[in-house]
Design an enzyme around this catalytic site. Structure first.
Site, short mmCIF file in Angstrom:
data_model
loop_
_atom_site.label_atom_id
_atom_site.label_comp_id
_atom_site.label_asym_id
_atom_site.label_seq_id
_atom_site.Cartn_x
_atom_site.Cartn_y
_atom_site.Cartn_z
N CYS A 80 0.75 -1.01 0.02
CA CYS A 80 0.24 0.13 -0.05
C CYS A 80 0.81 1.20 0.04
CB CYS A 80 -1.04 -0.01 1.33
SG CYS A 80 -2.49 1.12 0.86
N HIS A 186 -3.61 -5.16 -0.51
CA HIS A 186 -3.17 -5.74 0.69
C HIS A 186 -3.08 -7.19 0.74
CE1 HIS A 186 -3.30 -2.11 3.22
NE2 HIS A 186 -4.28 -1.59 2.27
N GLU A 188 -2.27 -9.11 2.89
CA GLU A 188 -2.78 -9.72 4.33
C GLU A 188 -4.02 -9.75 4.59
OE1 GLU A 188 -2.72 -4.96 5.17
OE2 GLU A 188 -1.66 -6.69 3.82
#
EC number: 4.3.2.10
Length: 204
Positions: A80, A186, A188
């Protein structure tokens, strides 16, 4: 050891949990000594470009980080805003970026034909790989990843771009130059595709 860089911004525990589930040793690192023990580094980033650069400078680890990445060629993954600061500069602020990948960060600016698109982009989007890359191995075709951003990187060198997504037009969403990797999305937060990508990075 994979170091998850803690410089006051980013979703650190989410990365740590994914890597732990994949059986990769990792730690959240704050100091120069901790950073020097790492063989790979993840740089999360949430917030504005200038604030992230300020936090990185204030952390006291910027010089060591640059030495590890640029001289010792330790693999690094920026996520990001962590990807955006890899660039030279950003329309969002006045600070210089790390400049590890030549380019500028720009804001989405839609004309009336795309007036229904909101800024920031929030949610899932398909990612299209441009070329074979170790970071994107064994992903499904046009995998979906989670995005939350108003800005994107525009690289000076086309060879630094490894994937794009479409949001009112194609934009760069993943980059790689040598040992330096970045994703605008992202991993994650991106379920099985994100897990696969982080496994690829951890396995470099």
């Amino acid at each position: 050891m994979i170091g998850i860089l803690d410089y006051g911004v980013g979703n650190l525990k989410a990365f740590a949990n994914v890597l732990k589930d994949l059986n990769f040793r990792n730690q959240i690192v704050k100091t120069e000594q901790e950073l020097k023990s790492c063989t790979k580094i993840i740089m999360p980033g949430v917030g504005s470009f200038d604030s992230v650069m300020d936090k990185l400078s204030e952390s006291g680890i910027r010089d060591v980080l640059s030495d590890l990445v640029m001289s010792k060629k330790i693999p690094v993954l920026g996520v990001c805003v962590g990807m955006q600061i890899l660039a030279s500069s950003s329309e969002e602020g006045t600070k210089s970026g790390l400049g590890w990948i030549q380019g500028k960060v720009k804001k989405f600016n839609f004309d009336q034909s795309n007036s229904l698109l909101t800024v920031p982009q929030i949610g899932w989007n398909e990612v299209t790989s441009i070329r074979d890359n170790k970071l994107l191995l064994n992903l499904e075709k046009n995998p979906r990843f989670y995005f939350l951003h108003s800005y994107y990187m525009e690289c000076e060198e086309d060879n630094d771009v490894i994937a794009f997504a479409d949001y009112g037009g194609n934009f760069t969403c993943a980059v790689n130059r040598d040992n330096i990797f970045g994703t605008q999305f992202h991993p994650e937060k991106s379920h099985h595709n994100g897990v696969a990508l982080l496994r690829n990075f951890a396995s470099l």
